[in-house]
Motif scaffolding. Structure first.
Motif, PDB file in Angstrom:
ATOM      1  N   UNK A   1     -35.874   6.652  23.669  1.00 33.07           N
ATOM      2  CA  UNK A   1     -36.005   8.087  23.416  1.00 33.07           C
ATOM      3  C   UNK A   1     -35.224   8.935  24.420  1.00 33.07           C
ATOM      4  N   UNK A   2     -34.722   8.319  25.481  1.00 34.80           N
ATOM      5  CA  UNK A   2     -33.844   9.061  26.394  1.00 34.80           C
ATOM      6  C   UNK A   2     -32.534   9.450  25.717  1.00 34.80           C
ATOM      7  N   UNK A   3     -32.150   8.651  24.732  1.00 36.60           N
ATOM      8  CA  UNK A   3     -30.922   8.944  24.001  1.00 36.60           C
ATOM      9  C   UNK A   3     -29.675   8.542  24.769  1.00 36.60           C
ATOM     10  N   UNK A   4     -28.532   8.734  24.119  1.00 32.67           N
ATOM     11  CA  UNK A   4     -27.251   8.407  24.744  1.00 32.67           C
ATOM     12  C   UNK A   4     -26.565   9.719  25.092  1.00 32.67           C
ATOM     13  N   UNK A   5     -26.264   9.903  26.369  1.00 33.20           N
ATOM     14  CA  UNK A   5     -25.568  11.134  26.735  1.00 33.20           C
ATOM     15  C   UNK A   5     -24.176  10.784  27.237  1.00 33.20           C
ATOM     16  N   UNK A   6     -23.363  11.812  27.400  1.00 29.80           N
ATOM     17  CA  UNK A   6     -22.001  11.598  27.885  1.00 29.80           C
ATOM     18  C   UNK A   6     -21.103  10.912  26.874  1.00 29.80           C
ATOM     19  N   UNK A   7     -21.337  11.150  25.580  1.00 30.64           N
ATOM     20  CA  UNK A   7     -20.450  10.593  24.555  1.00 30.64           C
ATOM     21  C   UNK A   7     -19.144  11.375  24.611  1.00 30.64           C
TER      22      UNK A   7
ATOM     23  N   UNK B   1     -38.715  20.262  31.497  1.00 33.38           N
ATOM     24  CA  UNK B   1     -38.746  18.907  30.934  1.00 33.38           C
ATOM     25  C   UNK B   1     -38.874  17.852  32.032  1.00 33.38           C
ATOM     26  N   UNK B   2     -39.583  16.750  31.727  1.00 29.97           N
ATOM     27  CA  UNK B   2     -39.882  15.783  32.773  1.00 29.97           C
ATOM     28  C   UNK B   2     -39.025  14.525  32.833  1.00 29.97           C
ATOM     29  N   UNK B   3     -38.208  14.235  31.791  1.00 27.95           N
ATOM     30  CA  UNK B   3     -37.503  12.946  31.766  1.00 27.95           C
ATOM     31  C   UNK B   3     -36.582  12.793  32.981  1.00 27.95           C
ATOM     32  N   UNK B   4     -36.671  11.643  33.636  1.00 25.96           N
ATOM     33  CA  UNK B   4     -35.887  11.402  34.846  1.00 25.96           C
ATOM     34  C   UNK B   4     -34.390  11.596  34.622  1.00 25.96           C
ATOM     35  N   UNK B   5     -33.940  11.211  33.399  1.00 23.97           N
ATOM     36  CA  UNK B   5     -32.494  11.168  33.151  1.00 23.97           C
ATOM     37  C   UNK B   5     -31.846  12.551  33.209  1.00 23.97           C
TER      38      UNK B   5
ATOM     39  N   UNK C   1     -40.378  21.041  36.924  1.00 24.50           N
ATOM     40  CA  UNK C   1     -41.394  20.027  36.635  1.00 24.50           C
ATOM     41  C   UNK C   1     -41.068  18.803  37.483  1.00 24.50           C
ATOM     42  N   UNK C   2     -42.051  18.249  38.205  1.00 24.56           N
ATOM     43  CA  UNK C   2     -41.759  17.014  38.939  1.00 24.56           C
ATOM     44  C   UNK C   2     -41.326  15.949  37.943  1.00 24.56           C
ATOM     45  N   UNK C   3     -40.317  15.126  38.269  1.00 19.94           N
ATOM     46  CA  UNK C   3     -39.881  14.127  37.290  1.00 19.94           C
ATOM     47  C   UNK C   3     -40.957  13.060  37.105  1.00 19.94           C
ATOM     48  N   UNK C   4     -40.823  12.278  36.051  1.00 13.41           N
ATOM     49  CA  UNK C   4     -41.937  11.402  35.687  1.00 13.41           C
ATOM     50  C   UNK C   4     -42.184  10.343  36.759  1.00 13.41           C
ATOM     51  N   UNK C   5     -41.145   9.943  37.484  1.00 15.91           N
ATOM     52  CA  UNK C   5     -41.330   8.938  38.529  1.00 15.91           C
ATOM     53  C   UNK C   5     -42.289   9.460  39.603  1.00 15.91           C
ATOM     54  N   UNK C   6     -42.028  10.680  40.046  1.00 12.59           N
ATOM     55  CA  UNK C   6     -42.889  11.288  41.058  1.00 12.59           C
ATOM     56  C   UNK C   6     -44.327  11.429  40.538  1.00 12.59           C
ATOM     57  N   UNK C   7     -44.449  11.797  39.252  1.00 14.88           N
ATOM     58  CA  UNK C   7     -45.791  11.961  38.678  1.00 14.88           C
ATOM     59  C   UNK C   7     -46.558  10.654  38.693  1.00 14.88           C
ATOM     60  N   UNK C   8     -45.898   9.558  38.270  1.00 20.48           N
ATOM     61  CA  UNK C   8     -46.578   8.272  38.216  1.00 20.48           C
ATOM     62  C   UNK C   8     -46.930   7.801  39.632  1.00 20.48           C
TER      63      UNK C   8
END
Lengths: 410, 304
Positions: free
Chosen positions: B113-119, A142-146, A160-167
């Motif tokens: 769409x990242x959502x809320x984590x650590x609830x 999965x790519x989401x930075x979070x 997967x490289x995170x999206x920041x690196x991709x952009x």
């Protein structure tokens, strides 16, 4: 105590059943593997949680096949210090709720020592707390930075490289191509705003500018006003940061409006299917980029041979490495527990050890007491302290006459 | 295995709460509500935001989740006051999609769409994951028990009888002097509150929510749970929810035992088994496993 033993016996019975079921390579050989498993103690279990149905459905089956292939190879090479490995797969249905239930089953029933192959960012984020609470490492594409910013105590490894690196790499490519006035058109996604921030910084530093930024809802079917805004802004490049259905419509409308600048999009948004479905004059010149598997590596070539006629996609190249990393880390630790795997992944994937590109050589070298550095089909697989991948290659392509031609690989 | 069964019973508890809520709106008042997952999301987001951003204590967050969902339900009832049947279904389905889109676009509030984590979860981190599961099992099924008792009581009270009258024929109920809209509004708010409460608990159990998790799939599971259990009967809602979770989970093991089935085929097979069992159930037992029983009084003069 008695209860525990019954559980193990049931697990063994299922092991035999699953070996029947998962082994695509003939009943005879899988039976032999099953026999070995009984003679040398309980097998080590890996959980695969790829999307077999839902939006990720086109990718999951190949991702799983890559995992199974590595495990079969490792078993043929004698397993992890004599213990055989078994893969149990559950379908995450590309849905966080279903993913959590699948992960529960893998962790609580199959007692997996590593989890691999989650695809959608929402599924990975939902499953991640279960993994770190139960001390099971999670390998993901999965790519989401979070994701790697979660308090995961080192249990997440992302290939997967995170999206920041991709952009960042995409922006560098566009600047090299001579782009100065870019319009950023993004579908609503976790990456829209972070992409915009990166683009602004990169273009400003190079003396260019982001002349427009619009976020749209991905289910939209008409983009008249967006395309008008692009024309008005006199952009020399438009970055279509969306998905296949919307980018298909956008390309058509940009062509109708007579836009003659660069069109740039992620490779999942402009793929061969899109080129087949639109006239060539609409798609000619559109450029894409994607993190590339290391196509010249030994590991990638092995995977290609195994896949035969089907092309190896980046996700399968990554899950191939997920399985290899988990196996080699467990072998290096001499312990198949989740914590041992977590603590040894970096030991076998980076450093000055002997370079290996497959589990057979890796297991042999580890058995001989030598240090190794695994180089996978997705790249050199080295992780930073947050579990993010470093040093991935990117592939840039341009559409011409309904086909992609390679512009750069770096 | 024990931990897994406990976790699935927790999920069954969430589904049972949602089915109970839906039963008030659909089963008693006869309003088709396909926007269930929207109220679930409202409850989940309300509680998650209040406890993570404003650091409210969890029980207050849950109560707020239920209350805000109830308000949303009340407003919804006013909007759809004149709609029935298919039209009502479409509008409620749209409502759930609106909630999901708001959650994915209002990034300042919901983190998109990242959502809320650590609830936070009750004692999460202080106890072992298995103990946390058991705590939640007790919590969720207590909630199911309380909701079940209260709603069963309401269902047999004059309030429930009026709702049934509205379900059977709105005009007759109105002619009998019942303020139909007021009853519908209260039914909608009550049902939505229960669903919102389920959502609030769910957020704190999973520790993570995102718009993706509130797809219409969940609504469909709950509608199926209620249909399987028996529309109108509160016991049916609980039994139906258990049945759906049993069906979803047992098919994993069933499909695994068939020799020669690859995981990809297993995934497809699972979906077929689930679909087929529900088709068969509806074909051969359309009234559900536990049909609704109403206490009808004998007609005056019919008995000697």
């Amino acid at each position: 105590m008695t209860k525990f033993r019954i559980g193990r016996r049931a697990a063994l019975r299922r092991a035999a059943g699953a070996l029947y079921a998962t082994s695509a390579a003939g009943a005879v050989s899988s039976f032999a593997i099953g026999g070995k498993a009984f003679s040398q103690g309980a097998p080590i279990v890996f959980g695969a949680l790829p999307p077999l149905t839902g939006a990720g459905g086109p990718y999951g089956p190949a991702m799983l096949r890559a995992i199974q292939a590595v495990v079969e190879e490792a078993n043929a090479a004698g397993g992890i210090r004599g213990r055989q490995i078994r893969v149990v797969a559950e379908d995450d249905q590309t849905n966080p709720d279903a993913g959590v239930r699948g992960a529960r089953k893998l962790i609580d029933v199959d007692r997996v020592s590593a989890m691999m192959g989650t695809w959608a960012s929402s599924v990975t984020t939902a499953v991640a707390p279960l993994c770190w609470e139960n001390r099971v490492p999670l390998f993901t594409v999965s790519g989401a930075d979070s994701i790697t910013l979660l308090p995961h105590q080192g249990f997440i490894f992302r290939t997967q490289p995170n999206s920041k690196l991709q952009i960042e790499t995409g922006a560098d490519f566009l600047l090299r191509q001579g782009a100065r006035r870019i319009f950023h058109l993004a579908a609503q996604s976790p990456f829209a705003q972070s992409s915009q921030d990166v683009l602004v910084a990169k273009f400003r530093a190079a003396g260019g500018e982001v002349v427009g930024y619009t976020v749209y809802e991905r289910e939209k079917t008409a983009f008249r006003s967006e395309v008008d805004a692009i024309m008005r802004a006199r952009a020399d490049t438009v970055f279509l940061n969306g998905y296949l259905p919307d980018v298909t419509i956008l390309l058509r409308e940009l062509f109708r409006a007579g836009f003659d600048g660069r069109r740039f999009a992620p490779a999942y948004a402009i793929n061969q299917n899109l080129l087949n479905s639109l006239p060539h004059e609409v798609t000619n010149g559109a450029m894409t980029w994607q993190p590339s598997p290391d196509v010249d590596s030994g590991a990638f070539k092995r995977l290609e041979r195994l896949f035969g006629n089907t092309a190896v996609d980046p996700y399968s190249a990554q899950t191939n490495d997920h399985a290899a990393l988990a196996i080699l880390a467990a072998a290096a630790a001499g312990d198949a527990g989740g914590v041992a795997i977590r603590d040894n992944v970096r030991r076998i994937s980076q450093g000055d050890g002997e370079k290996v590109d497959n589990v057979t050589d890796g297991l042999r070298a580890l058995a001989a007491g030598r240090a190794i550095n695994y180089e996978g089909s997705s790249g050199p697989v080295e992780f930073d302290e947050r579990g993010d991948i470093r040093g991935t290659k990117f592939r840039y392509e341009r559409a011409a006459g309904g086909r992609f031609e390679l512009v750069e690989l770096r | 295995m024990e931990a897994y069964i406990v976790a699935m019973l927790v999920f069954a508890g969430f589904y049972a709460l949602m089915a109970l809520g839906l039963n008030v709106i659909w089963g008693l008042a006869g309003m088709v509500n396909l926007g269930l997952v929207g109220f679930f999301a409202v409850g989940a987001y309300a509680s998650a935001l209040l406890t993570t951003k404003l650091l409210w204590p969890m029980p207050l967050g849950w109560a707020a989740g239920a209350a805000i969902a109830a308000v949303a339900g009340g407003i919804m009832a006013l909007i759809v006051a004149r709609l029935r049947g298919d039209y009502l279904a479409i509008v409620t389905l749209g409502f759930a999609e609106v909630i999901r889109l708001v959650a994915s676009n209002e990034i300042w509030l919901t983190n998109g769409t990242d959502g809320i984590s650590g609830i936070p979860g009750p004692w999460r981190g202080d106890v072992s994951p298995q103990q946390f599961n058991l705590i939640f099992l007790a919590l969720v099924w207590c909630a199911v028990g309380i909701a079940f008792l209260l709603l069963s009581r309401a269902s047999h009270s004059p309030f429930g009888r009026v709702l049934r009258a509205v379900r059977e024929d709105e005009d007759v109920a109105a002619v009998a002097g019942k303020p139909v809209l007021w009853f519908k509004l209260r039914a909608f708010a009550l049902g939505a509150a229960v669903v919102g409460f389920a959502g609030a608990l769910y957020a704190h159990y999973n520790a993570y929510i995102a718009p993706d998790g509130f797809a219409p799939l969940l609504t469909i599971y709950i509608v199926l749970a209620l249909t399987a259990g028996g529309v109108g009967a509160m016991r049916g809602a609980v039994v139906g929810a258990l049945f759906v979770v049993l069906l979803l989970e047992s098919t994993r093991f069933l499909a695994q035992e068939i020799p020669g089935v690859t995981p990809v085929q297993k995934a497809a097979l699972r979906e077929s088994i689930i679909a087929l069992s529900l088709i068969l159930l509806l074909r051969f037992r359309p009234q559900g496993l536990i049909p609704e029983r109403t206490r009808t009084h004998s007609r005056p003069g019919a008995t000697p």
